[in-house]
Design a protein around this motif. Structure first.
Motif, PDB file in Angstrom:
ATOM      1  N   ASP A  67      20.715  -0.235  31.121  1.00  0.00           N
ATOM      2  CA  ASP A  67      20.267  -0.095  32.423  1.00  0.00           C
ATOM      3  C   ASP A  67      19.481  -1.420  33.028  1.00  0.00           C
ATOM      4  O   ASP A  67      18.931  -1.362  33.946  1.00  0.00           O
ATOM      5  N   GLY A  68      19.283  -2.150  32.033  1.00  0.00           N
ATOM      6  CA  GLY A  68      18.288  -3.583  32.097  1.00  0.00           C
ATOM      7  C   GLY A  68      16.865  -3.268  31.737  1.00  0.00           C
ATOM      8  O   GLY A  68      15.995  -4.249  31.983  1.00  0.00           O
ATOM      9  N   ARG A  69      16.495  -1.842  31.556  1.00  0.00           N
ATOM     10  CA  ARG A  69      15.105  -1.679  31.430  1.00  0.00           C
ATOM     11  C   ARG A  69      14.663  -2.447  30.094  1.00  0.00           C
ATOM     12  O   ARG A  69      15.779  -2.304  29.235  1.00  0.00           O
ATOM     13  N   GLU A  70      13.571  -2.591  29.846  1.00  0.00           N
ATOM     14  CA  GLU A  70      13.045  -3.210  28.232  1.00  0.00           C
ATOM     15  C   GLU A  70      12.332  -1.901  27.640  1.00  0.00           C
ATOM     16  O   GLU A  70      11.636  -1.018  28.281  1.00  0.00           O
ATOM     17  N   ALA A  71      12.453  -1.690  26.459  1.00  0.00           N
ATOM     18  CA  ALA A  71      11.759  -0.725  25.676  1.00  0.00           C
ATOM     19  C   ALA A  71      11.290  -1.355  24.367  1.00  0.00           C
ATOM     20  O   ALA A  71      11.795  -2.301  24.035  1.00  0.00           O
ATOM     21  N   GLN A  72      10.219  -0.726  23.715  1.00  0.00           N
ATOM     22  CA  GLN A  72       9.789  -1.365  22.600  1.00  0.00           C
ATOM     23  C   GLN A  72       9.582  -0.224  21.439  1.00  0.00           C
ATOM     24  O   GLN A  72       9.417   0.908  21.706  1.00  0.00           O
ATOM     25  N   PHE A  73      10.024  -0.440  20.218  1.00  0.00           N
ATOM     26  CA  PHE A  73       9.501   0.232  19.047  1.00  0.00           C
ATOM     27  C   PHE A  73       8.640  -0.525  17.971  1.00  0.00           C
ATOM     28  O   PHE A  73       8.954  -1.802  18.254  1.00  0.00           O
ATOM     29  N   ILE A  74       7.842   0.208  17.484  1.00  0.00           N
ATOM     30  CA  ILE A  74       7.033  -0.491  16.247  1.00  0.00           C
ATOM     31  C   ILE A  74       7.395   0.149  15.010  1.00  0.00           C
ATOM     32  O   ILE A  74       7.823   1.318  14.710  1.00  0.00           O
ATOM     33  N   ILE A  75       7.658  -0.782  14.062  1.00  0.00           N
ATOM     34  CA  ILE A  75       8.037  -0.432  12.628  1.00  0.00           C
ATOM     35  C   ILE A  75       6.956  -0.856  11.591  1.00  0.00           C
ATOM     36  O   ILE A  75       6.806  -2.048  11.715  1.00  0.00           O
ATOM     37  N   ARG A  76       6.636  -0.290  10.851  1.00  0.00           N
ATOM     38  CA  ARG A  76       5.463  -0.773   9.615  1.00  0.00           C
ATOM     39  C   ARG A  76       6.218  -0.360   8.424  1.00  0.00           C
ATOM     40  O   ARG A  76       6.594   0.822   8.203  1.00  0.00           O
ATOM     41  N   ALA A  77       5.927  -1.112   7.237  1.00  0.00           N
ATOM     42  CA  ALA A  77       6.168  -0.636   6.080  1.00  0.00           C
ATOM     43  C   ALA A  77       4.908  -0.639   5.089  1.00  0.00           C
ATOM     44  O   ALA A  77       4.157  -1.491   5.183  1.00  0.00           O
ATOM     45  N   PHE A  78       4.853   0.674   4.362  1.00  0.00           N
ATOM     46  CA  PHE A  78       3.615   0.736   3.883  1.00  0.00           C
ATOM     47  C   PHE A  78       3.974   0.845   2.161  1.00  0.00           C
ATOM     48  O   PHE A  78       5.013   1.642   2.045  1.00  0.00           O
ATOM     49  N   ILE A  79       3.209   0.423   1.296  1.00  0.00           N
ATOM     50  CA  ILE A  79       3.461   0.718  -0.069  1.00  0.00           C
ATOM     51  C   ILE A  79       2.383   1.289  -0.651  1.00  0.00           C
ATOM     52  O   ILE A  79       1.099   0.957  -0.628  1.00  0.00           O
ATOM     53  N   LEU A  80       2.489   2.656  -1.149  1.00  0.00           N
ATOM     54  CA  LEU A  80       1.320   3.500  -1.622  1.00  0.00           C
ATOM     55  C   LEU A  80       0.722   3.006  -3.131  1.00  0.00           C
ATOM     56  O   LEU A  80       1.699   2.374  -3.828  1.00  0.00           O
ATOM     57  N   PRO A  81      -0.130   3.319  -3.293  1.00  0.00           N
ATOM     58  CA  PRO A  81      -0.673   3.061  -4.837  1.00  0.00           C
ATOM     59  C   PRO A  81      -0.029   3.877  -5.850  1.00  0.00           C
ATOM     60  O   PRO A  81       0.463   4.846  -5.446  1.00  0.00           O
ATOM     61  N   ARG A  82       0.176   3.422  -6.980  1.00  0.00           N
ATOM     62  CA  ARG A  82       0.821   4.042  -8.276  1.00  0.00           C
ATOM     63  C   ARG A  82      -0.354   5.333  -8.390  1.00  0.00           C
ATOM     64  O   ARG A  82      -1.332   5.022  -8.101  1.00  0.00           O
ATOM     65  N   ARG A  83       0.282   6.360  -9.117  1.00  0.00           N
ATOM     66  CA  ARG A  83      -0.215   7.595  -9.266  1.00  0.00           C
ATOM     67  C   ARG A  83      -1.972   6.822 -10.100  1.00  0.00           C
ATOM     68  O   ARG A  83      -2.864   7.638  -9.484  1.00  0.00           O
ATOM     69  N   GLU A  84      -1.899   6.450 -10.998  1.00  0.00           N
ATOM     70  CA  GLU A  84      -3.013   5.880 -11.938  1.00  0.00           C
ATOM     71  C   GLU A  84      -3.712   5.107 -10.929  1.00  0.00           C
ATOM     72  O   GLU A  84      -5.166   5.022 -11.432  1.00  0.00           O
ATOM     73  N   GLU A  85      -3.461   4.547  -9.914  1.00  0.00           N
ATOM     74  CA  GLU A  85      -4.462   3.644  -9.017  1.00  0.00           C
ATOM     75  C   GLU A  85      -5.056   4.332  -8.241  1.00  0.00           C
ATOM     76  O   GLU A  85      -6.002   3.879  -7.371  1.00  0.00           O
ATOM     77  N   PHE A  86      -4.843   5.727  -7.617  1.00  0.00           N
ATOM     78  CA  PHE A  86      -5.692   6.538  -6.901  1.00  0.00           C
ATOM     79  C   PHE A  86      -6.875   6.868  -7.367  1.00  0.00           C
ATOM     80  O   PHE A  86      -7.253   6.887  -8.714  1.00  0.00           O
ATOM     81  N   PRO A  87      -7.813   6.871  -6.262  1.00  0.00           N
ATOM     82  CA  PRO A  87      -9.220   7.195  -6.765  1.00  0.00           C
ATOM     83  C   PRO A  87      -9.569   8.249  -7.640  1.00  0.00           C
ATOM     84  O   PRO A  87     -10.328   8.358  -8.509  1.00  0.00           O
ATOM     85  N   ASP A  88      -8.711   9.327  -7.441  1.00  0.00           N
ATOM     86  CA  ASP A  88      -8.825  10.499  -8.334  1.00  0.00           C
ATOM     87  C   ASP A  88      -7.372  11.240  -8.252  1.00  0.00           C
ATOM     88  O   ASP A  88      -6.562  11.014  -7.330  1.00  0.00           O
ATOM     89  N   ASP A  89      -7.213  12.265  -9.133  1.00  0.00           N
ATOM     90  CA  ASP A  89      -6.271  13.208  -9.127  1.00  0.00           C
ATOM     91  C   ASP A  89      -5.667  13.816  -7.843  1.00  0.00           C
ATOM     92  O   ASP A  89      -4.848  14.210  -7.549  1.00  0.00           O
ATOM     93  N   ALA A  90      -6.894  14.419  -7.380  1.00  0.00           N
ATOM     94  CA  ALA A  90      -6.861  15.390  -6.121  1.00  0.00           C
ATOM     95  C   ALA A  90      -6.228  14.604  -5.239  1.00  0.00           C
ATOM     96  O   ALA A  90      -4.979  14.809  -4.277  1.00  0.00           O
ATOM     97  N   LEU A  91      -6.495  13.140  -4.695  1.00  0.00           N
ATOM     98  CA  LEU A  91      -5.991  12.451  -3.790  1.00  0.00           C
ATOM     99  C   LEU A  91      -4.524  12.067  -4.089  1.00  0.00           C
ATOM    100  O   LEU A  91      -3.550  12.077  -3.294  1.00  0.00           O
ATOM    101  N   ALA A  92      -4.191  11.747  -5.373  1.00  0.00           N
ATOM    102  CA  ALA A  92      -2.892  11.394  -5.965  1.00  0.00           C
ATOM    103  C   ALA A  92      -1.927  12.761  -5.394  1.00  0.00           C
ATOM    104  O   ALA A  92      -0.744  12.469  -5.014  1.00  0.00           O
ATOM    105  N   ALA A  93      -2.526  13.873  -5.775  1.00  0.00           N
ATOM    106  CA  ALA A  93      -1.573  15.027  -5.712  1.00  0.00           C
ATOM    107  C   ALA A  93      -1.096  15.155  -4.206  1.00  0.00           C
ATOM    108  O   ALA A  93      -0.331  15.895  -3.757  1.00  0.00           O
ATOM    109  N   ALA A  94      -2.363  15.045  -3.551  1.00  0.00           N
ATOM    110  CA  ALA A  94      -2.204  15.268  -1.798  1.00  0.00           C
ATOM    111  C   ALA A  94      -1.278  14.187  -1.323  1.00  0.00           C
ATOM    112  O   ALA A  94      -0.589  14.441  -0.365  1.00  0.00           O
ATOM    113  N   ALA A  95      -0.987  13.074  -1.838  1.00  0.00           N
ATOM    114  CA  ALA A  95      -0.175  12.028  -1.411  1.00  0.00           C
ATOM    115  C   ALA A  95       1.344  12.327  -1.636  1.00  0.00           C
ATOM    116  O   ALA A  95       2.177  11.748  -0.967  1.00  0.00           O
TER     117      ALA A  95
END
Length: 537
Positions: free
Chosen positions: A252-280
């Motif tokens: 209809d001629g209107r403009e619209a916007q979307f946002i896209i982002r790419a995240f890479i999570l740390p590997r399990r052994e790189e998390f500060p602790d096991d609880a955070l890794a499990a929560a992820a």
């Protein structure tokens, strides 16, 4: 002259209201549709009570302190295809969600509403059995309201406007049990509650997170326990590797916007602790595109048909956010649970935006995997080396003399004569590891290659090769299997040295390349080993 007649043809009430029970709602999606209505009414406090009584009757109550709703407003809310909200950005979109989501699981739906502190609440009810008996769209209005609903309303919205949605005669949530109030039924309901809690935490994360200013803050409680936000992207720990704000022009001629982002999570052994890794929840199932409409998650952990899920992309998560202007462009369905990408956006995503993040996520995953393989494989070939040492003389083979250590050249003397070859000449990484040696990578991606290790004829195995990953890793703790695999590889290299000639050396190299390529293809469909288990199974 053709006379056109206009005939009003209302649908059969029972057929339609019962038929709409089968719109395909899942329980979590259905509850979220009702929570959407609360948020659309500017509620800041939402409480859910899910329970079962001594007779096995399941009830669900959802109370909020949203905007006032008088008698007419209540009737409109209960109408199938209720009037559109003035705010197009509202999470409630089609005027069907409250009714269809609820009756997908119960046969009696009530909404109790109080417009202000001094007015008594009013209850409106769709009873599917009553509609069937009355044979008309008969909504029941009652000034005598459910006591538990009013009590919950007073807790959520004391001295102010409030609303409660009540499900009774819940017949499609859990299967029928011989004892409907027994332990198995209660355990099944508890499982539903746990799943719903995580779903709410994920879908409304931006609303529940006090530090996230993209959406108005709300409080959600389920059975008197607060629902904590769950961020699938683990901001603060993950790395934002790509971001685009795309403006598109609508039909209809209107403009619209979307946002896209790419995240890479740390590997399990790189998390500060096991609880955070499990929560992820670092599982293969959590990778993919997470789609948000007006800051509410509507579809998660899926590649929308662009790719298949694969283990080496388990760290990659994509955020795709848009507002109501793109509803039609993305073919948003009634349940607000999925979108359909148009061809241009799908092509841009798969061929441009996602190319680099996928490559980087793959690299990081394999890097971590190789570290784990090296750690777990340490000593796994010791029995093989001991066995070959004891049988080396019996096995026989050619004489091999190192002629130029710095150039990696050796002279092989076999039944065909003497041949000069360029071989890998090295020392043992571990004591006794002189016949079978695992290494991280071999040129041209070969699975194995001949080597000279401390004057012994040896084979080097490429731990980066898919065959090693899918065949060796699950068997690291199985001594006989490991010895069988290693003996075969060592025998192939000794056989090559025993028959090689100057004019066949290149042919043997080609053969190793072809064997490695064929084995890579053959193991493609084998399951990925569980690196967390003791034996890799």
């Amino acid at each position: 002259m053709n006379n056109v007649q206009e005939i009003e043809l209302p649908p059969d009430p029972e057929r339609v209201i019962v038929g709409l029970r089968d719109t395909g709602y899942e329980f979590n999606t259905a509850v979220a549709d009702i929570v959407d209505n609360s948020i659309a009414a500017n509620a800041t406090n939402i409480r859910l009570q899910l329970g079962i009584d001594l007779k096995g009757n399941i009830r669900l109550l959802i109370a909020d302190n949203g905007d006032r709703m008088d008698r007419q407003g209540l009737i409109n809310a209960m109408q199938y295809g209720s009037k559109a909200r003035s705010n197009l950005a509202s999470l409630g979109k089609y005027g069907l969600g409250l009714k269809t989501a609820s009756t997908a699981f119960c046969t009696r739906l009530s909404v109790i509403s109080r417009p202000n502190a001094i007015t008594s609440p009013l209850m409106a009810t769709w009873d599917l059995y009553h509609v069937a008996d009355a044979k008309k769209w008969a909504l029941l209005l009652n000034e005598i309201c459910d006591d538990e609903a009013v009590e919950l309303m007073n807790k959520v919205a004391p001295g102010q406007a409030g609303t409660v949605v009540l499900w009774e005669n819940v017949d499609r949530l859990i299967k029928d049990y011989s004892d409907p109030a027994g332990k198995p039924a209660r355990k099944a309901l508890q499982t539903k509650e746990n799943s719903l809690r995580h779903h709410l935490a994920l879908v409304y994360q931006r609303f529940l997170d006090l530090d996230d200013n993209r959406a108005p803050n709300i409080i959600i409680e389920l059975n008197d326990e607060p629902v904590a936000p769950w961020d699938p992207f683990q901001r603060g720990l993950s790395e934002l590797v790509a971001e685009e704000k795309v403006t598109t022009r609508l039909s209809d001629g209107r403009e619209a916007q979307f946002i896209i982002r790419a995240f890479i999570l740390p590997r399990r052994e790189e998390f500060p602790d096991d609880a955070l890794a499990a929560a992820a929840l670092l599982s293969n199932e959590r990778q993919g595109i997470y789609i948000y409409r007006e800051n509410r998650l509507i579809h998660d952990a899926d590649w929308l048909g662009l790719y298949q899920k694969e283990p080496h992309l388990s760290l990659l998560r994509i955020e795709f956010s848009f507002d109501h202007k793109l509803d039609d462009a993305f073919h948003l369905d009634i349940k607000k649970s999925q979108i359909i990408l148009n061809d241009d956006i799908a092509t841009w995503l798969s061929h441009e935006f996602l190319t680099s993040p996928r490559r980087e996520a793959n690299r990081r995953s394999r890097e971590g995997q190789q570290k784990e393989i090296s750690k777990r494989g340490e000593g796994a070939h010791d029995n093989s080396n001991n066995n070959i040492r004891n049988r080396e003389a019996v096995a026989g083979g050619p004489k091999v003399n190192i002629t130029d250590l710095s150039a990696g050249e050796a002279e092989v003397e076999n039944k065909h004569g003497k041949t000069r070859l360029r071989l890998t000449i090295t020392s043992a990484k571990r004591s006794g590891e002189v016949f079978v040696q695992p290494v991280d990578g071999i040129k041209n991606g070969l699975l194995f290659q001949p080597a000279i290790i401390e004057q012994h004829k040896a084979v080097q195995l490429n731990t980066s090769h898919p065959y090693y990953h899918k065949v060796y890793i699950p068997n690291l703790n199985r001594s006989v299997t490991m010895q069988g695999l290693d003996s075969l590889m060592w025998a192939l290299t000794v056989a090559e040295l025993s028959t090689v000639q100057d004019n066949t050396a290149a042919i043997f190299q080609d053969m190793r390349y072809e064997v490695s390529r064929i084995l890579e293809k053959l193991v493609e469909t084998l399951p990925e080993p569980n690196m967390g288990s003791d034996n890799g199974d």
